[in-house]
Motif scaffolding. Sequence first.
Motif, short mmCIF file in Angstrom:
data_model
loop_
_atom_site.label_atom_id
_atom_site.label_comp_id
_atom_site.label_asym_id
_atom_site.label_seq_id
_atom_site.Cartn_x
_atom_site.Cartn_y
_atom_site.Cartn_z
N PHE A 1 27.19 97.77 65.74
CA PHE A 1 28.46 97.68 65.25
C PHE A 1 29.31 98.72 64.62
N PRO A 2 28.74 99.64 63.67
CA PRO A 2 29.27 100.65 63.18
C PRO A 2 30.04 101.65 64.36
N HIS A 3 29.30 101.56 65.62
CA HIS A 3 29.80 102.57 66.65
C HIS A 3 30.71 101.74 67.49
N VAL A 4 31.07 100.61 67.23
CA VAL A 4 32.20 99.87 68.20
C VAL A 4 33.58 99.95 67.88
N SER A 5 34.56 100.07 68.61
CA SER A 5 35.94 100.27 68.24
C SER A 5 36.57 99.10 67.52
N PHE A 6 37.46 99.30 66.65
CA PHE A 6 38.10 98.32 65.82
C PHE A 6 38.42 97.09 66.82
N LYS A 7 39.08 97.15 67.93
CA LYS A 7 39.72 96.16 68.86
C LYS A 7 38.28 94.94 68.99
N HIS A 8 37.24 95.55 69.26
CA HIS A 8 36.08 94.77 69.81
C HIS A 8 35.59 94.23 68.48
N ARG A 9 35.55 94.83 67.27
CA ARG A 9 35.18 94.03 66.04
C ARG A 9 35.90 93.09 65.77
N LEU A 10 37.28 93.23 66.11
CA LEU A 10 38.14 92.21 65.83
C LEU A 10 37.72 90.89 66.69
N GLN A 11 37.81 91.28 67.86
CA GLN A 11 37.42 89.99 68.86
C GLN A 11 35.94 89.18 68.52
N MET A 12 35.10 90.23 68.20
CA MET A 12 33.78 89.49 67.84
C MET A 12 33.89 88.40 66.45
N LEU A 13 34.59 88.92 65.48
CA LEU A 13 34.70 88.30 64.25
C LEU A 13 35.53 86.99 64.59
N ASP A 14 36.67 87.07 65.24
CA ASP A 14 37.23 85.96 65.73
C ASP A 14 36.33 84.84 66.47
N HIS A 15 35.76 85.56 67.58
CA HIS A 15 34.76 84.67 68.21
C HIS A 15 33.58 83.99 67.32
N PHE A 16 33.14 84.69 66.42
CA PHE A 16 32.35 83.90 65.34
C PHE A 16 33.02 82.91 64.70
N ALA A 17 34.07 82.99 64.13
CA ALA A 17 34.81 82.03 63.46
C ALA A 17 34.88 80.44 64.44
N GLU A 18 35.20 81.03 65.92
CA GLU A 18 35.48 80.05 66.81
C GLU A 18 34.06 79.16 67.26
N CYS A 19 32.90 79.88 67.23
CA CYS A 19 31.73 79.40 67.39
C CYS A 19 31.35 78.37 66.13
N ILE A 20 31.80 78.79 65.10
CA ILE A 20 31.28 77.95 63.69
C ILE A 20 32.12 76.75 63.94
N LYS A 21 33.43 76.93 64.29
CA LYS A 21 34.23 75.60 64.46
C LYS A 21 33.81 74.85 65.41
N GLN A 22 33.38 75.16 66.51
CA GLN A 22 33.03 74.48 67.79
C GLN A 22 31.77 73.68 67.49
N ALA A 23 30.75 74.23 66.72
CA ALA A 23 29.38 73.55 66.34
C ALA A 23 29.61 72.47 65.42
N LYS A 24 28.61 71.44 65.54
CA LYS A 24 28.58 70.37 64.63
C LYS A 24 27.12 70.06 63.95
N GLY A 25 27.24 69.70 62.77
CA GLY A 25 26.06 69.26 62.19
C GLY A 25 24.88 70.38 61.82
N VAL A 26 23.67 69.80 62.19
CA VAL A 26 22.66 70.75 62.10
C VAL A 26 22.95 72.03 62.75
N ARG A 27 23.45 72.00 64.02
CA ARG A 27 23.78 73.09 64.83
C ARG A 27 24.64 74.05 64.43
N GLN A 28 25.70 73.41 63.53
CA GLN A 28 26.64 74.37 62.94
C GLN A 28 25.96 75.39 61.72
N GLN A 29 24.89 74.56 60.92
CA GLN A 29 24.20 75.41 60.30
C GLN A 29 23.56 76.39 60.64
N ALA A 30 22.81 76.26 61.92
CA ALA A 30 22.01 77.15 62.43
C ALA A 30 22.96 78.39 63.03
#
Length: 2038
Positions: free
Chosen positions: A792-821
């Motif tokens: 992560f420390p060696h990745v460009s800012f653009k990619h960092r942003l994409q990944m962080l947004d993707h994380f938020a999306e993943c959490i939103k999509q998952a439900k229940g126990v899966r979301q916790q995991a």
Amino acid sequence: MELAHSLLLNEDALAQITEAKRPVFIFEWLRFLDKVLVAANKVDVKEKQKKLVEQLTGLISSAPGPPTRKLLAKNLATLYSIGDTFTVFQTLDKCNEIIKSKDDTPAYLPTKLAAVACVGAFYDKMGRMLGSSFPDTINNLLKAVKSAESQGRGEILLSLQKVLCGLGGAAASCHRDIYKNARSLLTDRSMAVRCAVAKCLLELQNEAVFMWTTELENVATLCFKALEGSNYGVRVAVAKLLGTVMATALMPKQAAVMRQNVKRATLEEVLELMATGFLRGGSGFLKSGGEMLKGGGSVSREVRVGVTQAYVVFVTTLGGQWLERNFATFLSHVLDLVSHPRATQTHVEAVYSRRCVSFMLRATLGGLLGEKAQIAAGKEICQAISKQMRAVEAVVNDISGENKAGAADVSASQHVMVCALKELGSLVQSLSATASPLIQEPSIGLLETVTSVLLHPSMAARLAAAWCLRCVAVALPYQLTPLLDRCAERINNLKSSPEAVSGYSFAMAALLGGVHQCPLGIPHSKGKLVVSIAEDLLRTAAQNSRLSLQRTQAGWLLLGALMTLGPSLVRYHLPKMLLLWRNVFPRSQKELEAEKARGDSFTWQVTLEGRAGALCAMRSFVAHCPELLTEDVIRRLMTPIECAMTMMSQVPAIIKVHGAHLKASAAMVRLRLYDILALLPPKTYEGSFNALLRELVAEFTLTDNSANTTTSLLRSLCHYDDSVLMGSWLQETDHKCIEDQLQPNSASGSGALEHDPSSIYLRVPVGEAIPGPLPLGVSVIDASVALFGVVFPHVSFKHRLQMLDHFAECIKQAKGVRQQAVQLNIFTAVLSALKGLAENKSTLGPEEVRKSALALVMGALDNPNPILRCAAGEALGRMAQVVGEATFIARMAQTSFDKLKSARDVVSRTGHSLALGCLHRYVGGIGSGQHLKTSVSILLALAQDGSSHEVQTWALHSLALIVDSSGPMYRGYVEPTLSLVLTLLLTVPPSHTEVHQCLGRCLGALITTVGPELQGNGATISTIRSSCLVGCAIMQDHSDSLVQAAAISCLQQLHMFAPRHVNLSSLVPCLCVHLCSSHLLLRRAAVACLRQLAQREAAEVCEYAMSLAKRAGDNNTINLNITETGLEGVLFGMLDRETDRKLCSDIHDTLGHMLSSLAVEKLSHWLKLCKDVLAATTDVAAVVVFEVEKDEEDSEKKDEMDDDTMFTGLGDDDKSKPSVAPRWVTRVFAADCLCRIILLCENDKAHFDLAAARSAQAKNPKGDQLVLHLSDLIRMAFMAATDHSHQLRMAGLQALEDIIKKFASVPEPEFPGHVILEQYQANVGAALRPAFSPDTPSDITAKACQVCSTWIGSGVVSDLNDLRRVHTLLVSSLDKVQAGKGSSSQLYSESATTMEKLAVLKAWAEVYVVAMKIKKEAQSKPSKPVRTADEDEEDEDLGANVLPPDSLITLVQPELPSLSRLWLAMLRDYALLTLPAEFSSQLPPDGGAFYTPETIDTARLHYRSSWAPVLHAVALWLSSTGFGAGEEELAPAIPQAASSTTKTFEESVKDRMHLMLGVSIEFLCFPRPEEPIEHVMSCLLALFTLLESPCFKIHIAEDQLLAVELLNVLHRLLLTRDPPAVQLQVTAVVQETIRAAQNHLQRQKANKGKEEEGEKDSQPSVGEGGDTGELVPGKSLVFAAMELLVFVLVRHLPQLNARVKESPSHVPHRPQRLPEESARLVANTVSILAELPSLCSPAGSMTILPTVLFLITGVLRETAVKTADNSVPVTVSAALQGIKTIITSPLARVESMQTQWTGLVRSSLASVLEHSQPDESRPDMDEVSMLTAITLFLLSASNELVGVTVLQKGCMDRFRNALNSSDPWVQARCYQLLLSVFQHSSRALSTPYIHALAPLMVEKLKAVERSRPGTAAELQAVQEGIRVLENLVGMGEEQNRVQLLALLVPTLVSYLLDENAISSAPQVSKGLHDFALQNLMRIGPLYPAAFKIVIGAAPELKIRLESAILANQASNRAKAAARQAQPTVQAAPTIKLKTSFF
């Protein structure tokens, strides 16, 4: 607070203080009362009892808090038991009334609880005194239980427990009621109540027989139910109850059995009952409906873990002896548990069950059994394994298939195997070398049994067997090589069996992985063997499809294991490895495509496994050989790695085509890829970041994974301090390995070897006993998270942003126990990334990246899962750290402030309060200073929220973080925080332990903040301090161990800052009690605190501990094992039981501190402690010693047996032994303690002097001297040195060496001429002999050689035959050395052989050095007369008891020819090995005489420790044989080409010289600071010895640059090394070097003189400086010598340096006596200085002479100080000798230098004159030495000085002053010196002095008549004066004789006494009279004519003379008789100069 300290409560003071402070005041009063009641006078107490009872009962109804009520109850009970008991029943009734009260309001609750507590305390203290009142009380309590809420229920149950305890068997009538009521509460929803019930029932079962007879099954079922859904505290309490009840059922307590006729349970029944819990859980025997719904459900894990703990309690309660007797039954039972199908329903469940069973075995076997019993248990386990294995073989070989059930048995048997083998491995490893009987006994066949399991059909069993073999090899390293060979051979023979290939390769890999734990290593050739086997397996993998998979896996596994052997071995195989790696992967994209098209599912599986294996070997290479990772190698590794990355994207398609069973193999490839990438620098794979990150993110966001797998890394990424919030402190308990199963993350605690076979050769993580990789699914996610953090420390800012947004999306999509995991995994990855950023010091990125990250984190701060909240808080803190901008931090803080002000729900309040704490933690006090006030006020408010203890916990935890991080900035908030902490401690119910733990953290942090201020006496500080002490007291009384541990660490902090205010008399006993706690954290805290206390106040600590032991003797409630050995004994005992690394190291430190401050005063006590520990050795040692002796001659054998039997059978007295005999680790520590005790006694010589010790003991019988315990010391060293354990043998030999060194010279007072150690010769021999047996490891033999040489060299042994015993040991080992490199059976690595051989050579060298020293001393002494003429014959007539001086050399002589050859070879090796790295190409390719090229790095260390004595020995040998002149060149040291033997003798001499000089100079140039000073000394002595030989002198003088270099190096050495011995030795070497140069110059002059016979007059200018007198620095020997000598002088006499005097800060100081060593040094230096001019040409000497003379006169000036005994200091005599050498040198006769020379001499004399006057700055100037110097000048340089009036006047003044001196000694010496001046041949010199000084002399001598001498010294002065006068008379011409006699004779006559006075005159006066008379009688006959004239001229002279003569004759006649008996004695002058300078 002081006002609270009174017997009665000070009600006035109470009324005056504020409401808030009253509870604290009352608590403080109760604390005081608690201490004072016990100690007070009973009468006082009875007087005030009424009032006290009133006050105390009044407090009951004042709603006291939990700690207050506990103390209140205790005080009331104590008061009644001390005072009158009249009113006790009233008070009891009053309490019962309160309990019955119907008032259920929360406000009334504290009063009720106080009453309950009082009832409990009364019964506890007075028990049966309260008689018949108990049924009412008990019924009352039981009624109250039904209606009470949880806190009340808990209190009542604890009270009941106390009632039962107090009443004992008397309360039998109520037992059933209590049991019935308590039973139902065991499953209470409040955990605290469950704990209380368990404690109550535990108390009940002591007396209630039905509990463990008729109700036994019900109790068991109840306990199982109680365990469901339990927490750790409940599990511990219930397990204790269950285990104890079961143990009691089996072995009932005698008293209870006597009362009722009881049917005992059998062991089978009891175990069967426990097993139901383990296998079926709490459902009982009827399948309840609930369980059916769970789907055949497995046991709840909490029950299984609880029952596991109960098993351990059960066995522990029954004790070690019971376990020894019933081990077989117990073992088969627990192994049956794990083979039961219900325990192994799924793989993870099976692993859990296995871990539980392993825990049972380890906790019982490892802790309760001693080493002998453990060996017996090992046998049992072996039998169990072989029994299982036979059953498995029967099934496997059963081809007909009749045995259908067999297959299930086989799969069940694997789990049994794993448990049994794991325990066997742990057992052997903990026994270490003590386990050898277990391995060696053929009837057990341990190795055969274990190796047979390598063919088990199940992989888990095979891996366990391999691990077990690794344990054996680590414990007994001599097994390592044979085991490797055996496995290699089996793999080759059984290539066609898949199990064999797999099993034996596992074993080989495991063994290779264990090598790093065996310091002696394995032979280098084994590496080649492994490579060839692995290559062969990989090559043949494709030939046979049945074996391809196994062969591929095995081949790569072996190569991965090979890498752990490190770079020195891998270096040779690297090219081959790189090739293999390249070939596994396709070369290009095209090949990859082609590959996809062909192949079926099986070939793909093999391919994937092969690639995973290759990546795994690569990872092992990168991890273990970082030195080999050059850029080129990394580049070549990247090719296959990049290919693997490309392949990863294709794999899903392949899996689609060929089926899902490839998923596991694909996951394995990914795991290996992530692992290796995490180890390589990210820069190397920058190009592949995009693809890689896609894979990683998909991995941990579970994109392609339907299971909700979570990572296991989150806990380790969160902060250690947050454990209280996450419950991860369970990692720190004794039950860690089973409690792990209950953690919430996936597969937690299910580590097993079969999840990742490569872990069998990796290093075991710290603190683990056996590697436990998690299942593949979890491991891959873990690896992806870890790699994400790296990338992560060696990745460009653009990619960092994409990944962080993707994380938020993943959490939103998952439900229940899966979301916790998903959320857990994402947070772990984000934390990992933030940690990576912080470590790389990089930033997070621009605003949008921050925003995205912040949104992600803030979203989780109010997640219901506490672990996620923790992670979010941590992430927030880390973000603040990485961004590091004040505005950003302010924004984050503000968000949390706003949220906390508005939020009411628990979740967001806890999350945001933690966020504040984390912000402060990561930004520190300064960065977050402006938010401090707000944060503190908010958190203080939250902490008071009594409605939710969870909020309180989190708020207090954050507060503690803030206090910690703010440091001094927090000082302003200390008081409010402290008062809050105290208030909460006094009010929060004890069941909320987390709150109390956090309060403890806060208190600790506050103490640190106030810091050293706590010592102050101001009002505020006193208040703060007493508040802290009250807080600690409350926590110490808490029932929870973690809170008690917090209290201890707070007290420890307080003790650090304000030691006077911590009361050790109460703290130390409390700590001692905690040492037996069942809680690891509490034991750790107690020991850590003791460690700190022992550092300062060891004596007090030990005293208080002993006082506790006395108290414990009086009342048996404290379970403590402090016996007469005190706390030290307890700590030694703990070392046997504890396995925790931190704890053991703290115990070691504590004992170390106690030892260093107490051991010398209490020697006997500490020696006895060590002896008791050491005497507990297993009895095998006795056997070993006897076997060695078989082959000796019979007569000697008899003696030997006596020696050895002395020590066997020690310590078998029937004292109550501790439960377990001390284990080997403890014994090793005891042996180390022994060495430390000897070292500590060094400072006091009485410890090493028997006569002094005896007289000291007679004076003070309490005192104790080490020498009186010598026999014990030797006995202990002997026991240790002959033990089984290798480490103990090493420690024993070390102790033996120390003893020999320290006591070698102690004389035996009863037998003069003998030393005290002589009587122990046999013991020393017997201790050393086993170490030389052929199967002893090299390191022990090496150590033993060292001891041998110390023993032989110590000079203790006087008898040749005794010496021969030890000498033969060395001779035998020398034969081993000569055997050469290719010795057949090699067990250890070549460097071990090197170590052993070098140790032998070093020992011989040390013996030879001592022998030569003795020989030299013998030669320098006058030889005894009668000796046989022929010296070479053995002098047998001498008798063996006198050691002839050269007997030692006769022992060494026969070996010298071979020794010298080996020594030279070794030095040659050493010289090559010390070459810098850039010359490595010059090293011989096949190694040296004693090392192989592969082990060069380790060999260097061995050479480094042994070259110095060898160098010295070779120097002695060379100089004694004239550089080996007599030596026949039979065999050159290293057989080389034939041509080399033709070297001439001169060449070989030159080679040897260069070798010796090279080695010495290389070392002396820069001795490492850690080099022992002995090496430096040996090196200097060697140089000195060489320089003494003429041959070497010529060599060094001919090459002057060599000598200059040597002197420069020595100069550097002086700059860095201080010891005087080194400096003295350096001057000796310099002197010899100068002598060599002088001799060389003489030869040159002689040759030149011969050439120039013709021209006599021209003086050749040979020598340095030539005609110009210029000395070139760097080329000039004289210049180098001057540099070095001036340095020495200025170092010891800084005043010589003219610059020092000129400096403004210089304070002139008076000369003082130099210490003796410095004086010798300065003297040596001066004498060398004086020699230097002789090396120069006349012009050269003129260059240096001014400096030399300046220094010499300076030394004279600075060191000429009067001494008490008028002796001449060595420096002064050296300076005088130097002056004489220079002044009388031939230079004076060189015409060309005449004027310079004269000027020099005159100025030198002038400077001496200038300083020779005592003035006020130098009052104790030694005038005599100065006069001597002046006289020297006058006598030796008379020509230059005649007629120089200034100097002449000065000299005369000095003589005049001396004559007028008040000191008779000065006068006497002055007369002597004057005489030599007067008698000087040059009359021109002497006459002025006679004229000037003779009259003064005459006057002085005349004056004597008036004051006759009073002391011998004065008389001597007069006598010396008279002698001068007599000489003057003799010197005068005939015509002046009469005048001269006219001066002398009257003076002499005036000294005569008349006959009346003579009898009464003092002795000295008589002496003067006799002297005068004798002189007169001698002078008369000499000059008869002149004498007559003088006598005649004065008649009164004549009369006096005659009367004196007559009186003399009369007395002579009287004495004649006596006189005849005595021969005449010549009268010699009474003063002699030490050195004659004239």
